[in-house]
Design an enzyme around this catalytic site. Structure first.
Site, PDB file in Angstrom:
ATOM      1  N   PHE A   1       0.803  -1.232   0.000  1.00  0.00           N
ATOM      2  CA  PHE A   1       0.000   0.000   0.000  1.00  0.00           C
ATOM      3  C   PHE A   1       0.829   1.272   0.000  1.00  0.00           C
ATOM      4  O   PHE A   1       0.312   2.346  -0.319  1.00  0.00           O
ATOM      5  CB  PHE A   1      -0.945   0.019   1.217  1.00  0.00           C
ATOM      6  CG  PHE A   1      -0.269   0.387   2.514  1.00  0.00           C
ATOM      7  CD1 PHE A   1      -0.001   1.713   2.817  1.00  0.00           C
ATOM      8  CD2 PHE A   1       0.120  -0.590   3.422  1.00  0.00           C
ATOM      9  CE1 PHE A   1       0.646   2.059   4.007  1.00  0.00           C
ATOM     10  CE2 PHE A   1       0.770  -0.258   4.600  1.00  0.00           C
ATOM     11  CZ  PHE A   1       1.028   1.068   4.891  1.00  0.00           C
TER      12      PHE A   1
ATOM     13  N   LYS B   1      -1.448  -7.385  -9.406  1.00  0.00           N
ATOM     14  CA  LYS B   1      -2.450  -7.414  -8.330  1.00  0.00           C
ATOM     15  C   LYS B   1      -2.118  -6.197  -7.455  1.00  0.00           C
ATOM     16  O   LYS B   1      -1.200  -6.229  -6.640  1.00  0.00           O
ATOM     17  CB  LYS B   1      -2.326  -8.724  -7.529  1.00  0.00           C
ATOM     18  CG  LYS B   1      -3.594  -9.172  -6.808  1.00  0.00           C
ATOM     19  CD  LYS B   1      -4.159  -8.181  -5.828  1.00  0.00           C
ATOM     20  CE  LYS B   1      -3.426  -8.201  -4.504  1.00  0.00           C
ATOM     21  NZ  LYS B   1      -3.922  -7.164  -3.567  1.00  0.00           N
TER      22      LYS B   1
ATOM     23  N   GLU C   1      -5.092  -3.734  -2.392  1.00  0.00           N
ATOM     24  CA  GLU C   1      -6.527  -3.463  -2.292  1.00  0.00           C
ATOM     25  C   GLU C   1      -6.800  -2.214  -1.455  1.00  0.00           C
ATOM     26  O   GLU C   1      -7.890  -1.646  -1.498  1.00  0.00           O
ATOM     27  CB  GLU C   1      -7.271  -4.671  -1.697  1.00  0.00           C
ATOM     28  CG  GLU C   1      -6.992  -4.967  -0.225  1.00  0.00           C
ATOM     29  CD  GLU C   1      -5.734  -5.812  -0.005  1.00  0.00           C
ATOM     30  OE1 GLU C   1      -4.819  -5.754  -0.847  1.00  0.00           O
ATOM     31  OE2 GLU C   1      -5.675  -6.521   1.020  1.00  0.00           O
TER      32      GLU C   1
ATOM     33  N   SER D   1       4.987  -7.248   3.137  1.00  0.00           N
ATOM     34  CA  SER D   1       5.513  -7.649   4.444  1.00  0.00           C
ATOM     35  C   SER D   1       6.328  -8.933   4.327  1.00  0.00           C
ATOM     36  O   SER D   1       6.132  -9.734   3.409  1.00  0.00           O
ATOM     37  CB  SER D   1       4.352  -7.859   5.412  1.00  0.00           C
ATOM     38  OG  SER D   1       3.531  -8.910   4.923  1.00  0.00           O
TER      39      SER D   1
ATOM     40  N   CYS E   1       9.647   1.268   3.444  1.00  0.00           N
ATOM     41  CA  CYS E   1      10.512   0.129   3.774  1.00  0.00           C
ATOM     42  C   CYS E   1      11.944   0.597   3.976  1.00  0.00           C
ATOM     43  O   CYS E   1      12.773  -0.168   4.433  1.00  0.00           O
ATOM     44  CB  CYS E   1      10.448  -0.921   2.682  1.00  0.00           C
ATOM     45  SG  CYS E   1      11.183  -0.354   1.157  1.00  0.00           S
TER      46      CYS E   1
ATOM     47  N   GLU F   1       9.107  -4.570  12.943  1.00  0.00           N
ATOM     48  CA  GLU F   1       8.812  -3.466  12.025  1.00  0.00           C
ATOM     49  C   GLU F   1       7.504  -2.831  12.508  1.00  0.00           C
ATOM     50  O   GLU F   1       6.436  -3.450  12.422  1.00  0.00           O
ATOM     51  CB  GLU F   1       8.641  -3.985  10.593  1.00  0.00           C
ATOM     52  CG  GLU F   1       8.306  -2.870   9.625  1.00  0.00           C
ATOM     53  CD  GLU F   1       8.156  -3.341   8.184  1.00  0.00           C
ATOM     54  OE1 GLU F   1       7.482  -4.361   7.949  1.00  0.00           O
ATOM     55  OE2 GLU F   1       8.697  -2.668   7.293  1.00  0.00           O
TER      56      GLU F   1
HETATM   57  P1  NAD Z   1       1.194  -6.833   2.890  1.00  0.00           P
HETATM   58  O1  NAD Z   1       2.224  -7.903   2.889  1.00  0.00           O
HETATM   59  O2  NAD Z   1       0.127  -6.896   3.898  1.00  0.00           O
HETATM   60  O3  NAD Z   1       0.462  -6.783   1.462  1.00  0.00           O
HETATM   61  C1  NAD Z   1       1.207  -6.755   0.274  1.00  0.00           C
HETATM   62  C2  NAD Z   1       0.394  -7.432  -0.817  1.00  0.00           C
HETATM   63  O4  NAD Z   1       0.193  -8.807  -0.468  1.00  0.00           O
HETATM   64  C3  NAD Z   1      -0.977  -6.822  -1.020  1.00  0.00           C
HETATM   65  O5  NAD Z   1      -1.230  -6.718  -2.393  1.00  0.00           O
HETATM   66  C4  NAD Z   1      -1.915  -7.812  -0.331  1.00  0.00           C
HETATM   67  O6  NAD Z   1      -3.183  -7.878  -0.940  1.00  0.00           O
HETATM   68  C5  NAD Z   1      -1.186  -9.130  -0.489  1.00  0.00           C
HETATM   69  N1  NAD Z   1      -1.434 -10.077   0.602  1.00  0.00           N
HETATM   70  C6  NAD Z   1      -1.664  -9.791   1.908  1.00  0.00           C
HETATM   71  N2  NAD Z   1      -1.800 -10.917   2.629  1.00  0.00           N
HETATM   72  C7  NAD Z   1      -1.663 -11.941   1.761  1.00  0.00           C
HETATM   73  C8  NAD Z   1      -1.700 -13.369   1.908  1.00  0.00           C
HETATM   74  N3  NAD Z   1      -1.900 -13.956   3.085  1.00  0.00           N
HETATM   75  N4  NAD Z   1      -1.510 -14.120   0.809  1.00  0.00           N
HETATM   76  C9  NAD Z   1      -1.284 -13.557  -0.391  1.00  0.00           C
HETATM   77  N5  NAD Z   1      -1.248 -12.218  -0.577  1.00  0.00           N
HETATM   78  C10 NAD Z   1      -1.427 -11.415   0.478  1.00  0.00           C
HETATM   79  O7  NAD Z   1       1.988  -5.439   2.961  1.00  0.00           O
HETATM   80  P2  NAD Z   1       1.393  -3.962   3.074  1.00  0.00           P
HETATM   81  O8  NAD Z   1       0.830  -3.759   4.441  1.00  0.00           O
HETATM   82  O9  NAD Z   1       0.554  -3.632   1.913  1.00  0.00           O
HETATM   83  O10 NAD Z   1       2.729  -3.098   2.926  1.00  0.00           O
HETATM   84  C11 NAD Z   1       3.610  -2.823   3.982  1.00  0.00           C
HETATM   85  C12 NAD Z   1       4.785  -3.774   3.997  1.00  0.00           C
HETATM   86  O11 NAD Z   1       5.460  -3.739   2.724  1.00  0.00           O
HETATM   87  C13 NAD Z   1       5.839  -3.399   5.022  1.00  0.00           C
HETATM   88  O12 NAD Z   1       6.265  -4.574   5.649  1.00  0.00           O
HETATM   89  C14 NAD Z   1       6.957  -2.788   4.186  1.00  0.00           C
HETATM   90  O13 NAD Z   1       8.235  -2.861   4.758  1.00  0.00           O
HETATM   91  C15 NAD Z   1       6.857  -3.623   2.956  1.00  0.00           C
HETATM   92  N6  NAD Z   1       7.518  -2.990   1.828  1.00  0.00           N
HETATM   93  C16 NAD Z   1       8.717  -3.494   1.439  1.00  0.00           C
HETATM   94  C17 NAD Z   1       9.404  -2.914   0.404  1.00  0.00           C
HETATM   95  C18 NAD Z   1      10.733  -3.450  -0.020  1.00  0.00           C
HETATM   96  O14 NAD Z   1      11.234  -3.023  -1.046  1.00  0.00           O
HETATM   97  N7  NAD Z   1      11.358  -4.372   0.704  1.00  0.00           N
HETATM   98  C19 NAD Z   1       8.854  -1.808  -0.266  1.00  0.00           C
HETATM   99  C20 NAD Z   1       7.604  -1.322   0.131  1.00  0.00           C
HETATM  100  C21 NAD Z   1       6.949  -1.928   1.201  1.00  0.00           C
END
Ligand code: NAD
Length: 507
Positions: free
Chosen positions: A172, A196, A199, A249, A304, A398
């Site tokens: 997000f 994808k 959301e 994440s 991140c 985090e």
């Molecule tokens: P998230 O992991 O909750 O969601 C990321 C994506 O995964 C979304 O599109 C979501 O719909 C999907 N998703 C969520 N749960 C899922 C599941 N159980 N199975 C399959 N798909 C699933 O992350 P978020 O809250 O949207 O974003 C924040 C996180 O992203 C933080 O941990 C941040 O550090 C990380 N991030 C990392 C980087 C990097 O380059 N390392 C960059 C940006 C953000």
């Protein structure tokens, strides 16, 4: 069978306000086969405006039926797209850049509304995404492959071919930039791409789909399928999908890497972070204070690459005092936006309370902060916690909010140990005026992206982005030339063309 939605056909997607006022926006539908369509589930989720704490629209939810439709459209489009010369594929990216620049102001306000970040931060989001487009524009010059004669009359050459249908799953916090870490490289490489979107912030990706069409991309080459876990799993599991990039994440990165790898897919999954910034006594006071504060509280700490833990080495009190003074000047709602959800606010405040109860000193307290006229928003002000111990949750987890924890150590070696003991390895930084100290730390810090006197050491194009340890699952990095390599495969051709001694043109 899907029916095309009339909601967006020919209709402007322009977002109304050019300010932080609340406005409703359209439903985010899937973009498949060159049309916007609702997901097969018939269900949708609200898309909240974090600043105002209420829904600005809806996002459609999809399942395997929608993924199947997207894959079929991609299969129909791929032969034509892979046969399009790379120089022509790159032309689409030049036009995409021009379209994003044309609508930059309006898009910034839309991103700010769906994500809660400030206008300036939304501009950074889009502009950094544009840099990724510019890199992909240069691929025809960079990705020429190579050839040499490896023996008398024997030539070996390598060229890079597309994989076919590939996909991406994004978080997000950067609604336009993170999708653009993947899309331009993957498309110029000659693949069809299914995204994808998050959301939580589906509108940036919806707009990218429309721009790509306007830029001349054939239908089916870029598509979006909105939703949650079911849509993600349908993408990763689909036998026609060759590779998936993920950013989000660590919990989900680890799960999807295992899931896709078990199916023999190429997976690159970037996860969460706990970025340490080491501050030594000879650091420049003003530069350090300004940079650490900007790193920790920019995008409300939801980056991140945010520094969420400062390791203060030895006598650094005057630097901490300067930092606190800078943090106190941040105007919530103007310089810093809202966090993504009420649940995120509760989680962040829980970490602050937990650290305080365990003995940390709250130097700046963001709990209870609010913004006049937006009282229902998800506000947490800048927070600085001192005397945090390395084993406290505030030092290990985090938090993903505007909270900077300070751990104090006596020596630089101890500080490096604190950094290296952490499970993550995305970014780290050292603030010092000594080149020798900087070099000593850089050689020992176990993070993929290290800064010297820079709080957010994001490698800009043409360099690639990616961490170590629990911050990345898979090989290589996601942007720059590594990104291009991820979305393509090398073909080696060895050839021998020689006139035989017993042959001539006459026989
Ligand atoms: P998230 O992991 O909750 O969601 C990321 C994506 O995964 C979304 O599109 C979501 O719909 C999907 N998703 C969520 N749960 C899922 C599941 N159980 N199975 C399959 N798909 C699933 O992350 P978020 O809250 O949207 O974003 C924040 C996180 O992203 C933080 O941990 C941040 O550090 C990380 N991030 C990392 C980087 C990097 O380059 N390392 C960059 C940006 C953000």
């Amino acid at each position: 069978m899907h029916t095309q939605s009339r909601a967006h056909s020919g209709q402007s997607l322009a977002y109304g306000p050019r300010n932080y006022a609340f406005a409703e926006y359209t439903t985010a539908l899937n973009w498949t086969g060159g049309a916007f369509r609702p997901g097969a589930t018939g269900k949708s989720l609200p898309v909240d405006n974090p600043r105002h704490g209420k829904a600005m629209g809806q996002v459609t939810l999809s399942d395997g039926h929608d993924m199947q439709a997207a894959v079929e459209a991609a299969q129909a489009a791929w032969p034509g797209w892979r046969a399009t010369p790379i120089k022509e594929r790159a032309q689409v990216m030049y036009r995409l850049k021009a379209l994003l620049e044309r609508d930059l102001d309006e898009l910034c306000w839309l991103l700010s509304a769906e994500n809660g970040k400030t206008y300036a931060e939304a501009k950074g989001d889009i502009e950094k995404g544009i840099e990724c487009i510019e890199f992909a524009c240069s691929l025809p010059n960079l990705a020429a492959g190579g050839q040499i004669d490896v023996s008398r009359g024997v030539n070996c050459q390598v060229s890079y071919e597309p994989l076919g249908i590939v996909g991406g799953v994004v978080p997000f916090n950067f609604p336009v930039m993170v999708p653009l870490w993947m899309i331009p490289n993957a498309l110029v490489a000659g693949n069809c791409f299914i995204l994808k979107p998050s959301e939580v912030v589906p509108y940036g990706a919806m707009r990218l789909a429309k721009y790509l069409q306007e830029a001349g991309l054939p239908d089916g080459v870029f598509q979006t399928v909105n939703g949650q876990q079911a849509a993600v799993e349908a993408l990763v599991d689909h036998p026609a999908v060759q590779a998936v990039g993920f950013v989000g994440s660590t919990k989900v990165a680890r799960l999807l890497y295992a899931r896709g790898s078990a199916l023999g897919k190429r997976m690159l999954c970037l996860g969460g972070a706990k970025n340490h910034v080491l501050v030594v006594p000879d650091a420049d006071v003003d530069l350090t204070a300004a940079n650490v504060v900007a790193s920790s509280f920019g995008c409300a700490g939801q980056r991140c690459m945010a520094s969420s833990l400062m390791v203060a080495v030895g006598p650094t009190q005057r630097i901490i005092d300067a930092m606190v003074a800078v943090a106190r000047k941040i105007r919530l709602g103007e310089d810093m936006g809202a966090v993504i959800s009420a649940a995120a606010k509760a989680r962040i405040e829980g970490y602050i309370a937990g650290a305080e109860a365990a003995g940390a000193k709250v130097l700046v307290d963001g709990r209870g902060a609010t913004v006049a006229g937006c009282e229902a928003g998800n506000w947490v002000g800048p927070t600085v916690l001192d005397h945090v111990r390395p084993d406290m949750p505030a030092a290990c987890d985090e938090i993903f909010g505007p909270v900077l924890s300070i751990v104090r150590t006596r020596t630089l070696d101890e500080a490096i140990q604190v950094e290296n003991a952490n499970a993550y390895g995305n970014g780290a930084a050292i603030f010092t005026t000594s080149g020798a100290v900087a070099r000593y730390a850089v050689e020992r810090l176990e993070s993929g992206m290290v800064g010297i006197n820079i709080g957010v050491p994001v490698p800009r194009e043409p360099f690639s982005f990616g961490g170590f340890a629990d911050s990345k699952f898979g090989h290589g990095d996601l942007t720059g030339l590594d990104g291009y390599r991820f979305w393509s495969r090398p073909k080696k051709v060895t050839s021998k063309w020689a006139i035989q001694a017993d042959q001539n043109w006459m026989n």
